[in-house]
Design a protein around this motif. Sequence first.
Motif, PDB file in Angstrom:
ATOM      1  N   ASN A  34     -19.338   3.213 109.509  1.00 43.72           N
ATOM      2  CA  ASN A  34     -20.509   3.060 108.718  1.00 43.72           C
ATOM      3  C   ASN A  34     -20.918   4.459 108.109  1.00 43.72           C
ATOM      4  O   ASN A  34     -21.560   5.196 108.861  1.00 43.72           O
ATOM      5  CB  ASN A  34     -21.827   2.302 109.044  1.00 43.72           C
ATOM      6  CG  ASN A  34     -23.026   2.405 108.231  1.00 43.72           C
ATOM      7  OD1 ASN A  34     -24.082   2.748 108.776  1.00 43.72           O
ATOM      8  ND2 ASN A  34     -22.884   2.087 106.848  1.00 43.72           N
ATOM      9  N   THR A  54     -17.647   1.224 105.453  1.00 49.73           N
ATOM     10  CA  THR A  54     -18.568   0.357 104.696  1.00 49.73           C
ATOM     11  C   THR A  54     -19.829   1.281 104.462  1.00 49.73           C
ATOM     12  O   THR A  54     -20.162   2.100 105.083  1.00 49.73           O
ATOM     13  CB  THR A  54     -19.071  -0.670 105.695  1.00 49.73           C
ATOM     14  OG1 THR A  54     -19.861  -0.088 106.629  1.00 49.73           O
ATOM     15  CG2 THR A  54     -18.119  -1.634 106.105  1.00 49.73           C
ATOM     16  N   ASP A  56     -22.903  -0.066 103.570  1.00 47.39           N
ATOM     17  CA  ASP A  56     -24.279  -0.557 103.987  1.00 47.39           C
ATOM     18  C   ASP A  56     -24.279  -0.636 105.430  1.00 47.39           C
ATOM     19  O   ASP A  56     -23.053  -0.699 106.128  1.00 47.39           O
ATOM     20  CB  ASP A  56     -24.329  -2.018 103.161  1.00 47.39           C
ATOM     21  CG  ASP A  56     -23.328  -2.821 103.628  1.00 47.39           C
ATOM     22  OD1 ASP A  56     -22.088  -2.574 103.806  1.00 47.39           O
ATOM     23  OD2 ASP A  56     -23.445  -4.260 103.850  1.00 47.39           O
ATOM     24  N   TRP A  57     -25.318  -1.073 105.893  1.00 53.57           N
ATOM     25  CA  TRP A  57     -25.680  -1.230 107.501  1.00 53.57           C
ATOM     26  C   TRP A  57     -26.257  -2.382 107.490  1.00 53.57           C
ATOM     27  O   TRP A  57     -27.697  -2.373 107.662  1.00 53.57           O
ATOM     28  CB  TRP A  57     -26.233  -0.111 108.167  1.00 53.57           C
ATOM     29  CG  TRP A  57     -26.587  -0.508 109.589  1.00 53.57           C
ATOM     30  CD1 TRP A  57     -27.943  -0.753 110.154  1.00 53.57           C
ATOM     31  CD2 TRP A  57     -25.678  -0.601 110.714  1.00 53.57           C
ATOM     32  NE1 TRP A  57     -27.855  -0.968 111.514  1.00 53.57           N
ATOM     33  CE2 TRP A  57     -26.547  -0.837 111.843  1.00 53.57           C
ATOM     34  CE3 TRP A  57     -24.243  -0.470 110.670  1.00 53.57           C
ATOM     35  CZ2 TRP A  57     -25.661  -1.076 112.868  1.00 53.57           C
ATOM     36  CZ3 TRP A  57     -23.765  -0.661 111.998  1.00 53.57           C
ATOM     37  CH2 TRP A  57     -24.499  -1.021 113.130  1.00 53.57           C
ATOM     38  N   PRO A  58     -25.614  -3.725 107.932  1.00 51.84           N
ATOM     39  CA  PRO A  58     -26.423  -4.793 108.177  1.00 51.84           C
ATOM     40  C   PRO A  58     -26.967  -5.128 109.415  1.00 51.84           C
ATOM     41  O   PRO A  58     -27.497  -6.267 109.567  1.00 51.84           O
ATOM     42  CB  PRO A  58     -25.293  -5.827 107.818  1.00 51.84           C
ATOM     43  CG  PRO A  58     -23.858  -5.372 108.374  1.00 51.84           C
ATOM     44  CD  PRO A  58     -24.169  -4.028 108.078  1.00 51.84           C
TER      45      PRO A  58
END
Length: 261
Positions: A34, A54, A56-58
Amino acid sequence: MSLSVIVITRNEATNLQACLQSVAFADEVVVVDNASTDGTADIARACGARVLETADWPGFGPQKNRALALATCDWVLSLDADERVTPELGAQIRAAMAATDVSAYDIPRLTRFCGQWIRHCGWTPDRVLRLFRRGQARFTDDLVHERVVTELPARKGRLTSPLLHDSYPTPAHYWRKLEAYSQAWARQHHARGRRTSMARAGAAGVAAFVRSYLLRLGFLDGAMGFAVCTMQAQAAFGKYFALYCLNRQDEPDARPGHPPA
């Protein structure tokens, strides 16, 4: 039986190579990174890993499920970048995968704090479910403190050699994780409508110290044991205090532009 190792990362350049070298026996390594800015993804590729980057960080649970979805082998071993598989544990993992009636294994984890292995304080034995058959388990969708859940019915086994966890080489590492985890825990519980009070936050801190230092024999780890138990007390207080502050923001007189009562 083949083995996929999955790791999620963010700015883990100082840890990742040793982690991946400790699982050189795996058939496949998947790293989901990330937005690292320290070359973590390049290190992963140099070690032979398949890398997904990625933006984004979900949250920890969803991110680990992303990595799990990329695994292709019969078994999956989930690791953090600051964990190491010893040769003894590696041999146990390879032997465990040959079992036909077990679908998941938990592993004892031994954590080092500021150079000392902590053997009490509630940190040992710290059993974590990390090895499982692909397709028979997944991670919960928690933002933090995610866990592996298995399909039912599932027979679970236990390995005995420890997974080495070098998470806190300095106090600064602990404080950074404490802040990030406390805020994530508070946001998650606030979204679920949970409320708390300052008294609850204070009681949580006191209870955490008593439990870890006295009931779980933290005093046997000496000065570092006292430090760990004190920090655990602050962590317990901190997450409830963060939730308390979010609760206060919901109150009408705490909203911007609203005159105080």
